[in-house]
Write an enzyme that holds these catalytic residues in place. Sequence first.
Site, PDB file in Angstrom:
ATOM      1  N   LYS A  56      54.133  23.428  47.245  1.00 17.82           N
ATOM      2  CA  LYS A  56      53.611  23.918  46.537  1.00 17.82           C
ATOM      3  C   LYS A  56      52.005  24.780  47.293  1.00 17.82           C
ATOM      4  O   LYS A  56      51.073  24.141  47.796  1.00 17.82           O
ATOM      5  CB  LYS A  56      53.799  23.732  45.275  1.00 17.82           C
ATOM      6  N   ARG A 107      62.069  16.659  43.921  1.00 20.71           N
ATOM      7  CA  ARG A 107      63.000  18.308  44.373  1.00 20.71           C
ATOM      8  C   ARG A 107      61.975  18.406  45.107  1.00 20.71           C
ATOM      9  O   ARG A 107      60.456  19.211  45.477  1.00 20.71           O
ATOM     10  CB  ARG A 107      62.288  19.330  43.186  1.00 20.71           C
TER      11      ARG A 107
END
Length: 259
Positions: free
Chosen positions: A204, A238
Amino acid sequence: MGILNVTPDSFSDGGRYGQRDAALRHAESMVLAGATLIDVGGESTRPGALRVSPAEELERVAPVVEAIAAELDVIISVDTSTPAVIRESARLGAGLINDVRSLRRDGALEAAADSGLPVCLMHMRGEPGTMQQSPEYADVLSEVRDFLAQRIAVCAAAGIAAERIILDPGFGFAKALEHNLSLFKRLESLLDLGRPLLVGVSRKSMIGGVLGHEVGERLFGSLALAALAVTKGAHILRVHDVAETVDVVRMIAAVEAAE
């Protein structure tokens, strides 16, 4: 939890697994690498993403869920906010509903309750298309905690027991870099809500913001955060890079299990 985006526009791997066979092969490779959940998503939630129609999302997701359920011994998570996708995925063999909107889309709460499946509730303000437009918090941890507690209460009123709920702080969703870092630093405080935590930070922008790396160069930053998340009490990671993250988790587990 291995990420399986069946979208053309996801930030890291958009378009790579849009076909059923390619998606199934990638799911199989993640299971062999150690994933115990596969998270199938048919609507991108990257910053700036546009909404797709329920029919299009269902067309992307349903064949993949059905194929994985038939071929692999793994829990299928479906990354969706759409009632029709929730219902059909549950019918086809999904084991978890993972909703970045915390069941706030019209009809989603009822669909999730009817499915009988566990649900993951995530913190986000606004919609992916606009969520990164100058987000502000007085205290990001308190505001995330209060939001998640309120959604737990809403779910309880709809017949979704607390035992069926997983929580996700929503790193990268309506949060600037300083919010993400502060929230991660105090992550273990969310354990006070009494539910398992899912952490999704793989590749991210918060990693890029600190290290200055583009998406394809964020593996080591992702692994650092995975290790830190485990030590702070996260139950589910995740991730895109399953094999590497499994090594991190196994090494931590071996140390913690030592005399």
